[in-house]
Design an enzyme around this catalytic site. Sequence first.
Site, PDB file in Angstrom:
ATOM      1  N   GLU A 129       0.879  -1.178   0.000  1.00 16.42           N
ATOM      2  CA  GLU A 129       0.000   0.000   0.000  1.00 16.42           C
ATOM      3  C   GLU A 129       0.917   1.229   0.000  1.00 16.42           C
ATOM      4  O   GLU A 129       1.444   1.620   1.030  1.00 16.42           O
ATOM      5  CB  GLU A 129      -0.920   0.007   1.214  1.00 16.42           C
ATOM      6  CG  GLU A 129      -1.942   1.133   1.139  1.00 16.42           C
ATOM      7  CD  GLU A 129      -2.925   1.135   2.296  1.00 16.42           C
ATOM      8  OE1 GLU A 129      -3.918   1.870   2.223  1.00 16.42           O
ATOM      9  OE2 GLU A 129      -2.691   0.410   3.286  1.00 16.42           O
ATOM     10  N   HIS A 195      -5.788   5.922  -2.036  1.00 13.40           N
ATOM     11  CA  HIS A 195      -5.131   7.173  -1.643  1.00 13.40           C
ATOM     12  C   HIS A 195      -4.929   8.019  -2.904  1.00 13.40           C
ATOM     13  O   HIS A 195      -3.811   8.411  -3.244  1.00 13.40           O
ATOM     14  CB  HIS A 195      -3.804   6.891  -0.943  1.00 13.40           C
ATOM     15  CG  HIS A 195      -3.962   6.147   0.348  1.00 13.40           C
ATOM     16  ND1 HIS A 195      -4.205   6.783   1.550  1.00 13.40           N
ATOM     17  CD2 HIS A 195      -3.957   4.824   0.622  1.00 13.40           C
ATOM     18  CE1 HIS A 195      -4.314   5.883   2.503  1.00 13.40           C
ATOM     19  NE2 HIS A 195      -4.177   4.677   1.971  1.00 13.40           N
ATOM     20  N   HIS A 216      -9.943   0.172   0.017  1.00 12.13           N
ATOM     21  CA  HIS A 216     -10.890   0.770   0.970  1.00 12.13           C
ATOM     22  C   HIS A 216     -11.792   1.826   0.318  1.00 12.13           C
ATOM     23  O   HIS A 216     -11.600   3.018   0.450  1.00 12.13           O
ATOM     24  CB  HIS A 216     -10.214   1.304   2.235  1.00 12.13           C
ATOM     25  CG  HIS A 216      -8.930   2.049   2.074  1.00 12.13           C
ATOM     26  ND1 HIS A 216      -8.769   3.151   1.273  1.00 12.13           N
ATOM     27  CD2 HIS A 216      -7.728   1.850   2.674  1.00 12.13           C
ATOM     28  CE1 HIS A 216      -7.542   3.603   1.364  1.00 12.13           C
ATOM     29  NE2 HIS A 216      -6.889   2.823   2.201  1.00 12.13           N
ATOM     30  N   ASP A 275      -7.881  -4.228   7.272  1.00 14.56           N
ATOM     31  CA  ASP A 275      -7.061  -3.012   7.406  1.00 14.56           C
ATOM     32  C   ASP A 275      -6.612  -2.813   8.858  1.00 14.56           C
ATOM     33  O   ASP A 275      -6.462  -1.681   9.323  1.00 14.56           O
ATOM     34  CB  ASP A 275      -7.825  -1.784   6.912  1.00 14.56           C
ATOM     35  CG  ASP A 275      -6.901  -0.640   6.487  1.00 14.56           C
ATOM     36  OD1 ASP A 275      -5.666  -0.827   6.534  1.00 14.56           O
ATOM     37  OD2 ASP A 275      -7.415   0.434   6.140  1.00 14.56           O
TER      38      ASP A 275
END
Length: 403
Positions: A129, A195, A216, A275
């Site tokens: 990530e 992101h 997410h 997460d």
Amino acid sequence: MTINAFRSTRIVTPAGLRSGVLVVENGKIAALSDDYRGEATDYGDSYLMPGFVDIHVHGWGRGSFAWKGTRESVQAMSRDLIQAGVTAYLATSATMPQDFLERSLQAAAQYIETAAPGDGAEAVGIHMEGPYINEKYLGMQRKDSLQAPSVAGFQHFNRLANGHIRLMTLAPELDGALALIRYLHSQGITASAGHTDATFDQMTAAIEAGLTHVTHAFSAMRGLHHREPGVVGAVMYYRDLYAEVAKQTGITLRPEVFDILYRIKGDRRLVMMSDCLGYVDFPEGYEFHHYLRQETFRIAAGKLQISGKDGATRSIAPDDWHGVRQLEMSFLDSIKAVVDRLENGLVSAAQIACLNPAQLAGVADRKGSLEAGKDADFLVLDEALNLNAVWCRGVKQPLDGAK
């Protein structure tokens, strides 16, 4: 040859619930039989369902791969994830300094290649990530460790990981990202948007380049506007795009938002993950502020100190298993929170929490469903969905923090 058999009236399969006997040979499912005549462990009316596959977990219980980056942290995660019903996972990194990422990727690869079936949940690969993410949607990632997307940079990381990177979260609007997405797709590695401040058109270009997943959903990304649909609009519009959601505490996503996404994606493309972070394994002296929980976590004198916005502080020692497991919602508890709202109950849960993530991790040939030829990874759940037993690669795992 080692043969074990397990009888139940409620075995969760891709085709629905069925009764029968799960026959296991040498750690693999040999058959789902209606007429097995040999000795079998009788689980009665308990549910037998596939073990959960968590493709986005930084840490859990007494291990934190993303923040400790050691073989021992991955080993601790593997042992404790069993308690959450997870039998396979991707050890997930964070946006961290280069030298830390390099060491942690090597450590994870070493563990992946040497762990035994009795060591707990199987680390089937690595999810990176970052560090190729957008500063505008940093979330809880580190600004000082951001990098520009680069095929050469990724190849360097994956060499250190001995080829075990199975999923990469990146911001597709950054210069160099489309080339990297094309490369990842050519290598069978899942490219995921996260992101990110991507526009709808930039997401479209990324999907055309091979992006298949969104990290997410709703969190840390450009939202939906009727003139600029953004990342969230792309999630809703493109039917084949997978979308993952984190543990269902109601903090990250309201229940109604989960339901909206599930109505759009259904069993076929929704993905559950945790997460989680593994707070008690943070490095000594490290301080971390969780902006959603409004709590600050730090390790001092070997214990986790948790300070709330009211100034009150409590501490938890790593050997306080009861306290540790209450720090973060478990994968199983997350499933309990949504299963009654899914179209086909545990059958749907097995799709979104087991098979779909196994597909994204590239291990659906051996994980994610109770079918002949796959690893014997399964859970035994009672009527209230409490965990009574966990089998991973044909080995019964200890529960309740016994290891």
